[in-house]
Design an enzyme around this catalytic site. Structure first.
Site, short mmCIF file in Angstrom:
data_model
loop_
_atom_site.label_atom_id
_atom_site.label_comp_id
_atom_site.label_asym_id
_atom_site.label_seq_id
_atom_site.Cartn_x
_atom_site.Cartn_y
_atom_site.Cartn_z
N ASP A 112 1.15 10.40 3.94
CA ASP A 112 1.74 11.36 4.87
C ASP A 112 0.61 12.19 5.46
O ASP A 112 0.37 13.32 5.08
CB ASP A 112 2.73 12.25 4.12
N LYS B 7 10.57 3.46 2.88
CA LYS B 7 10.42 4.90 2.63
C LYS B 7 11.05 5.30 1.29
O LYS B 7 11.95 4.63 0.79
CB LYS B 7 11.11 5.69 3.75
N TYR C 188 -7.02 1.64 6.30
CA TYR C 188 -6.08 0.57 5.97
C TYR C 188 -5.93 -0.50 7.03
O TYR C 188 -5.08 -1.38 6.88
CB TYR C 188 -4.71 1.15 5.62
N CYS D 234 7.71 44.93 8.80
CA CYS D 234 7.46 46.31 8.39
C CYS D 234 6.21 46.77 9.11
O CYS D 234 5.16 46.15 8.99
CB CYS D 234 7.23 46.38 6.88
N CYS E 101 8.43 50.11 1.30
CA CYS E 101 7.95 51.46 1.62
C CYS E 101 8.98 52.28 2.40
O CYS E 101 8.75 53.46 2.65
CB CYS E 101 6.65 51.37 2.42
N CYS F 124 1.74 50.29 3.54
CA CYS F 124 2.89 49.75 2.79
C CYS F 124 2.37 49.06 1.53
O CYS F 124 1.53 48.18 1.58
CB CYS F 124 3.67 48.76 3.64
N LYS G 52 2.27 4.61 1.52
CA LYS G 52 2.37 5.13 2.88
C LYS G 52 1.98 6.60 2.84
O LYS G 52 2.71 7.43 2.29
CB LYS G 52 3.79 4.94 3.42
N GLU H 53 0.85 -1.20 0.00
CA GLU H 53 0.00 0.00 0.00
C GLU H 53 0.88 1.24 0.00
O GLU H 53 2.02 1.19 0.46
CB GLU H 53 -0.85 0.03 1.29
N CYS I 124 12.12 48.77 5.32
CA CYS I 124 11.27 47.93 4.47
C CYS I 124 11.64 48.16 3.01
O CYS I 124 11.64 49.31 2.55
CB CYS I 124 9.80 48.28 4.70
#
Ligand code: IVH
Length: 683
Positions: A134, A330, A242, A439, A426, A445, A132, A130, A423
């Site tokens: 995540d 894996k 599963y 900022c 701006c 901005c 795997k 099957e 920044c």
């Protein structure tokens, strides 16, 4: 009445229905809706339109509101979620939820095959392979075919009760598709957020100044553990099953047969599951999945191989909390080597400055990568990344490329990286907050403006139709809008010249903006994209302060007295109102009037009281009754627990009445309830 085929939606007025008719209709609706959910979400083959579906759903909701006892545990209305709880309860698993031994190297898997052959004394074994996934591992429990509870894995023995959140997952059947379900069934599956939704969620979190989730697993787990299932219900969580953890009333001889039963019962299994017999089959299977990996709408990080024969599984047993009959193989992380061509600094919607590495384009696991976020200054310093460095990059969780380490520095004189003091968009002097640089110019901005406009009009903020990313970009670029208030000054003739607009759509956008003048406080706060204030924090603040003025006047101490508000949030809120006073005044001047909300402060008489309702009331629908006490500061929940203060009993009460009697909870009639509400309303 059958709503599975060609459903008719010309319903009778609710008032005209007898209770018995309502019961029959509700039952048929439940069956119909469950069927259409399954066609849509599991089979990807809907047979009715979304609009028809909505009509069926809303009808059922009305019926259940009018006759609360028609609401059953398997009602699809459970999918739209419940109000937030204070915390998740603990729930013991029916059987331990084990973890898996895992390896990257082929040799380890060969050893595993040899080990199982030796232990069982059999050479011709059947295996099930099957993907795997995540995601987040969960246990779901069905009693007599009805979905009852669900829990996170926790420590493997006790997890957290996420029943109401899991019920919002559309591919989970609330009732198994069988006449003869096992009397009791505990199954295990993996909940995940599809790739696209994961990226979208992270984009939103970044925009509202929250940390993005590092990978889909964290996103799924974080989402499932949220307290407000109403919010969870808006995310397209999905699940693959599963494993059977415990079962009564049915017996299987092989894992493959369990998976086949899952399909019959409507428990979604993964279409890539395979039965195979040799190691070379397994190797081929792994290669095939690596090839397909990039095209799957969900993330997988390997394959799992399980011995098919359950009697042999039992014989082998488990060791160190992992079964000896299964193993994960894996995938290699997706890594590549490239060169940092430049490091630039981006300004996000909520003002966060983020260093970004511009990379020599390189393909990693089928996707071309040319930039990678470096998160913050500390991270860049820690890894000591400099322009010109040869670096290793990795696509973590398949999405966000990450610079892992420096491999070589051809330019010995490359400069250390520094965050700018001003920044880059701006010119405002930046402020520091731990590892972050911000900022402070907020709504004034320009770099923040585009994202802020988009966020302001988003569905869960002020819901301004047609004000998407592209429109926001053009409005800022053509300088039609230099502040949020400017939005309200736009005329249809300003909009008609935008790309993708014509007379009609310009008018529609104009109307949509104009009708967003009286937002509710919680939505408005969310719309402002204050750093650390996402949708649920906006609700918390709105409920506690009630009005924009009160919140704007609050200091950090007042904010921190609220449950869930820490120093970071408090500081961010105070700073926002200090630095954006002009922009907010401007919004007021163009006619934006933020609606106040009932507060949950101590002046509310039913603060900290919890109400549960059972049976139908004469003078109220369930929602009206709940609203009545919620407006007075109370909480309402759906079941009686140690925290319940009052059980309100109407006609034909359910088992909650017994629960309350057992616990000695205070039980009141509708008349008493009415008096209670009237007394405090008058107060
Ligand atoms: S079987 C006793 N099958 O991987 C067997 N697990 O690293 C229990 N996982 O905690 C696990 N896909 O959450 C199994 N097809 C799959 C899986 C799977 C993902 C997860 C599971 C487990 C973790 C172990």
């Amino acid at each position: 009445m059958d709503f599975r085929k060609n459903p008719k939606t010309d319903f009778k007025d609710i008032e005209e229905l007898s209770e018995e008719k309502a019961r029959q209709e509700a039952e048929a609706l439940r069956e119909g809706i469950a069927h259409h959910n399954y066609r849509y979400y599991v089979k990807n083959d809907p047979v009715i339109s979304d609009a028809t579906f909505d009509k069926l759903f809303n009808r059922l909701r009305r019926l259940e509101e009018t006759w609360p006892k028609l609401r059953t545990a398997d009602s699809p209305t459970r999918r739209i979620g419940a109000p937030p709880a204070d915390s998740l309860q603990r729930l013991e698993h029916r059987a331990p939820m084990l973890s898996l031994n895992a390896a990257l190297e082929e040799s380890k898997l060969r050893e595993f095959f040899d080990f199982v052959r030796r232990e069982t004394g059999q050479t011709e074994l059947i295996w099930v392979a099957e993907p795997k996934f995540d995601g987040a591992s969960v246990e779901a429990v069905f009693e007599n075919g009805i979905f009852r509870t669900a829990a996170t894995r926790g420590d493997g023995h006790v997890g957290e009760d996420i029943s109401e959140n899991l019920a919002t997952v559309r591919t989970l059947p609330l009732r198994l598709h069988t006449e003869k379900p096992p009397t009791s069934l505990a199954v295990r599956g993996e909940v995940f957020l599809p790739q696209k939704a994961f990226q979208e969620l992270n984009r939103k979190r970044l925009e509202s100044g929250e940390e993005p989730y590092a990978n889909p697993r964290n996103a799924a787990a974080g989402t499932l553990r949220r307290l407000a299932s109403k919010i969870v219900s808006r995310l397209p969580l999905d699940i693959f099953f599963y494993d059977i953890l415990a079962i009564d009333g049915e017996d299987f001889s092989s894992h493959w047969k369990e998976l086949e039963a899952f399909d019959r019962w409507g428990l979604k299994t993964n279409p890539l599951n395979r039965k195979l017999s040799t190691f070379s089959d397994l190797s081929d299977y792994r290669q095939e999945l690596i090839r397909q990996r990039g095209d799957l709408p969900y993330e997988i990080d390997g394959i799992v191989v399980k011995l098919d024969d359950l009697a042999l599984q039992k014989e082998l047993g488990a060791r160190h909390r992992s079964p000896r009959w299964a193993m994960a193989w894996k995938f290699e992380p997706k890594r590549e080597v490239t060169v940092i061509e430049n490091i630039v600094v981006q300004v996000g919607t909520s003002g966060m400055l983020t260093p970004v590495a511009l990379l020599q384009p390189v393909e990693v696991g089928g996707v071309t990568v040319s930039r990678a976020t470096l998160h913050n200054e500390r991270e860049v310093r820690h890894k000591d990344l400099r322009v010109g460095d040869k670096v290793r990059i990795e696509r973590a969780g398949d999405v966000i490329p990450e610079v892992v380490e420096v491999i070589e520095r051809p330019n010995k004189y490359a400069h250390k990286f520094h965050m700018p003091e001003k920044c880059p968009s701006c010119g405002a002097k930046v402020v520091r907050e731990g590892a972050y640089v911000l900022c402070p110019a907020g709504l004034s901005c320009k770099a923040q403006l585009r994202g802020r406009i988009r966020h302001y009009g988003a569905r869960d903020a002020l819901d301004i139709d047609h004000l998407g990313t592209e429109t926001a970009r053009q409005l800022v670029q053509r300088e039609l809008v230099t502040s949020l208030a400017d939005l309200y000054r736009l005329q249809p003739q300003d909009l008609v010249n935008l790309e993708g607009f014509a007379e009609k759509s310009a008018r529609q956008l104009y109307d949509a903006i104009q009708s967003a003048r009286t937002p509710r406080l919680d939505r408005f706060l969310h719309a402002l994209a204050i750093r650390h204030v996402g949708q649920s924090m906006a609700q918390v603040l709105a409920r506690n302060f009630g009005s924009l003025n009160k919140l704007a006047a609050a200091d950090e101490n007042a904010l921190q007295r609220i449950d869930g508000v820490g120093p970071e949030i408090a500081c961010s809120v105070v700073r926002f109102f200090r630095d954006n006073r002009r922009a907010l005044d401007d919004l007021r001047k163009v006619g934006v009037e933020v609606r106040t909300m009932p507060t949950r402060k101590s002046e509310l008489p039913l603060q900290n009281k919890t109400f549960v309702f059972t049976g139908s009331l004469d003078g109220y629908t369930r929602t009206e009754a709940e609203q009545a006490v919620e407006d007075l500061g109370a909480r309402t929940t759906s079941s009686v627990s140690g925290q319940t203060d009052f059980l309100v009993v109407g006609d034909n009460p359910g088992s909650k009445l017994d629960d309350a009697r057992k616990r000695g909870t205070r039980i009141i009639s509708e008349t008493e309830f009415r008096k209670l509400v009237a007394r405090f309303r008058g107060a």
